[in-house]
Write an enzyme that holds these catalytic residues in place. Structure first.
Site, short mmCIF file in Angstrom:
data_model
loop_
_atom_site.label_atom_id
_atom_site.label_comp_id
_atom_site.label_asym_id
_atom_site.label_seq_id
_atom_site.Cartn_x
_atom_site.Cartn_y
_atom_site.Cartn_z
CG ASN A 85 -18.87 -22.65 44.81
OD1 ASN A 85 -19.31 -21.61 44.32
ND2 ASN A 85 -17.56 -22.92 44.86
CB SER A 137 -24.49 -19.09 36.06
OG SER A 137 -24.09 -18.06 35.20
CE1 TYR A 152 -20.29 -22.08 34.25
CE2 TYR A 152 -21.85 -20.43 33.47
CZ TYR A 152 -21.00 -20.91 34.46
OH TYR A 152 -20.89 -20.22 35.65
CB ALA A 154 -27.06 -27.16 29.00
CB SER A 155 -24.24 -27.38 33.52
OG SER A 155 -23.57 -26.14 33.62
CE LYS A 156 -22.75 -23.03 36.81
NZ LYS A 156 -22.42 -23.44 38.18
N1 LIG Z 1 -17.19 -16.19 38.67
C1 LIG Z 1 -18.31 -15.92 38.04
O1 LIG Z 1 -18.45 -14.90 37.35
C2 LIG Z 1 -19.50 -16.84 38.18
C3 LIG Z 1 -20.72 -16.40 37.67
C4 LIG Z 1 -21.82 -17.22 37.77
C5 LIG Z 1 -21.72 -18.44 38.39
N2 LIG Z 1 -20.51 -18.85 38.88
C6 LIG Z 1 -20.45 -20.17 39.49
O2 LIG Z 1 -19.97 -20.06 40.82
C7 LIG Z 1 -19.22 -21.23 41.16
C8 LIG Z 1 -17.84 -20.82 41.65
O3 LIG Z 1 -17.20 -20.09 40.64
P1 LIG Z 1 -15.81 -19.33 40.87
O4 LIG Z 1 -15.80 -18.21 39.93
O5 LIG Z 1 -15.59 -19.10 42.32
O6 LIG Z 1 -14.81 -20.46 40.29
P2 LIG Z 1 -13.23 -20.65 40.49
O7 LIG Z 1 -12.62 -19.50 41.17
O8 LIG Z 1 -12.75 -21.08 39.15
O9 LIG Z 1 -13.20 -21.91 41.49
C9 LIG Z 1 -13.73 -23.13 41.09
C10 LIG Z 1 -13.68 -24.12 42.25
O10 LIG Z 1 -14.23 -25.36 41.78
C11 LIG Z 1 -13.27 -26.41 42.00
N3 LIG Z 1 -13.36 -27.41 40.93
C12 LIG Z 1 -13.35 -27.21 39.59
N4 LIG Z 1 -13.38 -28.38 38.94
C13 LIG Z 1 -13.42 -29.35 39.89
C14 LIG Z 1 -13.47 -30.77 39.85
N5 LIG Z 1 -13.46 -31.46 38.70
N6 LIG Z 1 -13.50 -31.44 41.03
C15 LIG Z 1 -13.49 -30.77 42.21
N7 LIG Z 1 -13.46 -29.43 42.31
C16 LIG Z 1 -13.41 -28.73 41.16
C17 LIG Z 1 -11.91 -25.70 41.99
O11 LIG Z 1 -10.93 -26.43 42.70
P3 LIG Z 1 -9.64 -27.08 41.93
O12 LIG Z 1 -9.11 -26.05 41.03
O13 LIG Z 1 -8.73 -27.51 43.01
O14 LIG Z 1 -10.22 -28.24 41.22
C18 LIG Z 1 -12.25 -24.40 42.71
O15 LIG Z 1 -12.24 -24.59 44.09
C19 LIG Z 1 -19.18 -22.09 39.89
O16 LIG Z 1 -20.18 -23.07 39.94
C20 LIG Z 1 -19.49 -21.10 38.79
O17 LIG Z 1 -20.03 -21.70 37.66
C21 LIG Z 1 -19.39 -18.07 38.80
#
Ligand SMILES: NC(=O)c1ccc[n+]([C@@H]2O[C@H](COP(=O)([O-])OP(=O)(O)OC[C@H]3O[C@@H](n4cnc5c(N)ncnc54)[C@H](OP(=O)(O)O)[C@@H]3O)[C@@H](O)[C@H]2O)c1
Length: 247
Positions: A85, A137, A152, A154-156
């Site tokens: 995640n 995503s 982003y 590309a990664s997803k």
């Molecule tokens: N929110 C959206 O609208 C959305 C939509 C589509 C997909 N997603 C995907 O869903 C997933 C979660 O998103 P979210 O919105 O919940 O994100 P978020 O609230 O920004 O949380 C991101 C999490 O990833 C951790 N993280 C980030 N960089 C890291 C690193 N270098 N090493 C270890 N941990 C790391 C952060 O911990 P630290 O800050 O402690 O590093 C945090 O726990 C992601 O993959 C995102 O791309 C989100």
């Protein structure tokens, strides 16, 4: 209680979608390990969830990833569920404006990071016929006019095809690998795009169901894939996005 005696590792479990998932896994009986870079936040958050510990580490660092999986096995003896995640969202720029360093960082976290965790977890998941859930995503499914972050996307998109590759490759071990593509969800990641009432209305209207999602709505889909309810489902890609990807 779907996950009694199961051990689940949620990367990026300290906030947002990962945190909602960790709570739901715990409520359903799992022992949960959450990860992230910020050890203080992990300590605080994990202390508020039953049967949950935080292990800090940077997903860009192979030794950190190895250490997290090693400690998980040392402490709990098994691994049943890996939720890939953790992720970052870069500034929105056109391709010609992106520096190679920015490009590499996004790929390092969002794609190579998932490779690192999966590689370390597979030998343990082979023993438990475990389950992997990749968080991709809508940005991996479609392009958005004026709103793309190419690295982003590309990664997803890569995570979607890797879901199918890993599903096929590890079906012999009865490991199931599935993928979720959220639309815009209300987390720290999307705060920069939801600053004003206008921003919020715009984002809500982008989704056919008329609103952005909540982390728990994505977590419920993760729980489904992680559980025996999805016992005959592998290689699946599920949009949890208020209909956004249908447009
Ligand atoms: N929110 C959206 O609208 C959305 C939509 C589509 C997909 N997603 C995907 O869903 C997933 C979660 O998103 P979210 O919105 O919940 O994100 P978020 O609230 O920004 O949380 C991101 C999490 O990833 C951790 N993280 C980030 N960089 C890291 C690193 N270098 N090493 C270890 N941990 C790391 C952060 O911990 P630290 O800050 O402690 O590093 C945090 O726990 C992601 O993959 C995102 O791309 C989100």
């Amino acid at each position: 209680m779907k996950f009694v005696d199961k051990v689940a590792l949620v990367t990026g479990g300290s906030r947002g979608i990962g945190l909602a998932t960790a709570k739901m896994l715990s409520e359903n009986g799992a022992t949960v390990i959450i990860t992230g870079k910020d050890s203080k936040r992990l300590e605080k958050v994990s202390s508020e969830i039953s049967n949950c510990i935080g292990i800090a580490g940077d997903i860009r660092n192979t030794n950190d990833v190895k250490n997290i999986v090693k400690k998980t096995i040392e402490k709990f003896g098994r691994l049943d569920i890996l939720v890939n995640n953790a992720g970052i969202f870069p500034q929105i720029k056109q391709l010609h404006e992106i520096e190679e360093e920015e490009w590499n960082e996004v790929l390092d976290v969002n794609l190579t990071g998932q490779f690192r965790f999966t590689k370390e977890a597979i030998p343990h998941l082979q023993k438990t016929s475990g389950s992997i859930i990749n968080i991709s995503s809508d940005a991996g499914l479609k392009a958005y006019q004026g709103f793309n972050a190419d690295a982003y996307s590309a990664s997803k998109a890569a995570l979607i095809i890797l879901t199918k590759c890993w599903a096929l490759e590890y079906a012999k071990d009865k490991i199931r690998v599935n993928c979720i593509c959220p639309g815009v969800v209300d987390t720290d990641m999307t705060k920069p795009f939801l600053k004003t009432q206008n921003d919020k209305e715009f984002m809500d209207n982008e989704h056919p169901l008329g609103r952005i999602g909540q982390p728990e709505e994505v977590a419920k889909a993760i729980i489904y894939f992680a559980s025996d309810d999805a016992s005959w489902t592998t290689g699946a890609v599920l949009a949890v996005d208020g209909g956004q990807s249908t447009k």
